[in-house]
Each structure stands twice: as C-alpha cells, then as structure tokens.
Design a protein around this motif. Structure first.
Motif, PDB file in Angstrom:
ATOM      1  N   ARG A 119       1.050  -1.097  -0.349  1.00 18.50           N
ATOM      2  CA  ARG A 119      -0.265  -0.022   0.100  1.00 18.50           C
ATOM      3  C   ARG A 119       0.815   1.419  -0.006  1.00 18.50           C
ATOM      4  NH1 ARG A 119      -4.437  -1.760   4.964  1.00 18.50           N
ATOM      5  NH2 ARG A 119      -4.318  -4.185   3.887  1.00 18.50           N
ATOM      6  N   ARG A 120       0.654   2.538  -0.168  1.00 21.41           N
ATOM      7  CA  ARG A 120       1.254   3.252  -0.411  1.00 21.41           C
ATOM      8  C   ARG A 120       2.366   3.837   1.038  1.00 21.41           C
ATOM      9  NH1 ARG A 120      -2.635   8.719  -1.878  1.00 21.41           N
ATOM     10  NH2 ARG A 120      -0.639   9.150  -2.552  1.00 21.41           N
ATOM     11  N   SER A 157       9.529   1.478   3.747  1.00 21.03           N
ATOM     12  CA  SER A 157      10.746   2.091   4.016  1.00 21.03           C
ATOM     13  C   SER A 157      11.374   2.676   5.273  1.00 21.03           C
ATOM     14  CB  SER A 157      10.149   3.288   3.351  1.00 21.03           C
ATOM     15  OG  SER A 157       9.030   3.545   3.656  1.00 21.03           O
ATOM     16  N   SER A 198       2.425   9.353   3.196  1.00 20.84           N
ATOM     17  CA  SER A 198       3.327   7.634   2.198  1.00 20.84           C
ATOM     18  C   SER A 198       3.881   8.679   1.237  1.00 20.84           C
ATOM     19  CB  SER A 198       1.256   7.449   1.638  1.00 20.84           C
ATOM     20  OG  SER A 198       1.165   8.887   0.701  1.00 20.84           O
ATOM     21  N   LEU A 199       4.572   7.617   1.073  1.00 19.16           N
ATOM     22  CA  LEU A 199       5.333   8.171  -0.559  1.00 19.16           C
ATOM     23  C   LEU A 199       4.738   8.468  -1.771  1.00 19.16           C
ATOM     24  CD1 LEU A 199       7.551   4.977   0.091  1.00 19.16           C
ATOM     25  CD2 LEU A 199       7.797   7.207   0.607  1.00 19.16           C
ATOM     26  N   PRO A 200       5.498   8.710  -2.038  1.00 18.45           N
ATOM     27  CA  PRO A 200       5.002   9.329  -3.248  1.00 18.45           C
ATOM     28  C   PRO A 200       4.972   8.181  -4.704  1.00 18.45           C
ATOM     29  CG  PRO A 200       7.150   9.994  -3.660  1.00 18.45           C
ATOM     30  CD  PRO A 200       6.877   9.480  -2.159  1.00 18.45           C
ATOM     31  N   ARG A 201       3.916   8.707  -5.571  1.00 17.06           N
ATOM     32  CA  ARG A 201       3.643   8.067  -6.701  1.00 17.06           C
ATOM     33  C   ARG A 201       3.719   8.225  -7.887  1.00 17.06           C
ATOM     34  NH1 ARG A 201      -2.284   5.349  -5.778  1.00 17.06           N
ATOM     35  NH2 ARG A 201      -3.684   7.222  -5.977  1.00 17.06           N
ATOM     36  N   ALA A 202       3.673   7.225  -9.001  1.00 20.89           N
ATOM     37  CA  ALA A 202       3.678   7.847  -9.983  1.00 20.89           C
ATOM     38  C   ALA A 202       2.216   9.000 -10.357  1.00 20.89           C
ATOM     39  CB  ALA A 202       4.098   7.605 -11.033  1.00 20.89           C
ATOM     40  N   ASP A 203       1.968  10.382 -11.184  1.00 22.19           N
ATOM     41  CA  ASP A 203       0.579  10.900 -11.885  1.00 22.19           C
ATOM     42  C   ASP A 203       0.502   9.963 -12.955  1.00 22.19           C
ATOM     43  OD1 ASP A 203      -1.479  11.837 -11.643  1.00 22.19           O
ATOM     44  OD2 ASP A 203      -0.748  14.048 -11.737  1.00 22.19           O
TER      45      ASP A 203
END
Length: 205
Positions: free
Chosen positions: A146-147, A152, A195-200
């Motif tokens: 999950r995000r 990490s 949360s960690l960034p994710r690709a848009d």
C-alpha cells in the motif's frame, strides 16, 4: 535473557497479536485466528533462516517462540473486546513488531557476515514477510504494497543498525535506537497519514 532475545519475544508477541486481530476482523474461528497469529509471528524469521542456511529455523530450535505466539493469539481472541477501544489495534501491534524484527533480522545477518545491503534486506524481510502472509491469508492487500510508510521505515532502521555495526558503536544503544526509529516512523505515518509519492499517470484520451 539478552536484549536481543527480549526484543525477539516482544516482536513475536506483537506480531502474533496483529495476526490474531486480522483473523478476528475477517470473522475467522479460533483455529483461523491462531493460524494467522502463528504465521505472522514466525513467517519472516523462518524465511530468513532458510535463506541464511540456519537450519532448523529459530522457532523449532527454541519453541518458546511458538508458545508465546499461541498464548498471545489465544489471549487476543478471548479478550479482543477489551482491546477494541484502541483505534486500529492491528496497526499499532504491527508497528512494534516491525521495529523489533528489523533489528533481529539485520543483526542475525550481520552475525552471518552478510554484506551491508544483504543484512538490511534480511532485516526488512524478517519484519515484513510474516505480515504479507497474514494479509494474503486474510484476503487483503498486504500493508507493504500500500502507499503507507511501511517497508521504507524498515529500510531506515536496518540501514541505521548496519551503519552503527560497521562503525563499531556499542551494540545495545544501536539495537534500541534502530528499533525505536522504525516504530516511531511507523506510528507517525499512521498518525499523520504519511505515504510515499507515486507516479501521477493520466489515462490517454
């Protein structure tokens, strides 16, 4: 009892509780709750020992881990109503298990003379593999996928312990500081929804 052994038992109890809670939330019977508690508490360490060539795995050499996991799973099943006042108990139990198991796995890999990255990977796997098995058996998307800040946080704690080991700093403060780093990062992520960034990725028209 050494500090490392004490941390191992704390992590075993915390992960057993998180596994049992997952079973309770999915309305499993007592057997299902016990199975989830056991695999969550021992799955990561068992896989680590197999990869390190340490046979038989830790929980079969010292069955106190199995007894602790069974006892905590049973207690969670019997008294879960009293614990339900704690918001998201599974996540808090899981955070404690993460912190303790990261240092257990990383420390054991270092003792087996595994390299810097390999030791961190063993720590992360020890902390997350049991939870992944728990979530799969409970028919949920594993927390690690999950995000949320999860693996990490384990990476940060494992890297800190491995670095302190290579600088020959005192063992007890290194273990405690690394475990606390993981737990604090995970609790802050839960509290503030980090949360960690994710690709848009935008759909093509």
């Amino acid at each position: 009892m050494t500090l490392l052994y004490a941390l191992d038992l704390v992590g075993t109890a915390a992960f057993a509780a998180s596994g049992a809670w997952a079973g309770i939330r999915r309305k499993m019977d007592l057997f299902g709750v016990m199975v989830l508690g056991l695999v969550t508490a021992t799955g990561g360490g068992t896989l680590r020992d197999i990869l390190l060539g340490d046979q038989p795995p830790f929980c079969f050499k010292d069955e106190i881990y199995l007894y602790v996991a069974i006892a905590v799973s049973l207690a969670t099943f019997l008294f879960y109503r009293r614990q339900s006042s704690l918001p998201q108990p599974l996540l808090y139990f899981d955070a404690v298990g993460l912190g303790t198991f990261v240092v257990i796995g990383t420390e054991k890999a270092l003792a087996f003379e595994t390299g810097f990255l390999g030791s961190i990977m063993m720590g992360v796997m020890t902390a997350t593999a049991g939870g992944m098995i728990r979530d799969v058996l409970a028919n949920q998307v594993p927390l690690i996928l999950r995000r949320e800040i999860y693996a990490s946080a384990c990476l940060a704690g494992g890297a800190l312990l491995a670095a302190l080991h290579y600088f020959n700093l005192p063992r007890t403060p290194a273990l405690l500081s690394s475990a606390l780093l993981v737990i604090i990062l995970r609790l802050l992520a839960i509290r503030f929804n980090w949360s960690l960034p994710r690709a848009d990725v935008r759909p093509h028209r």
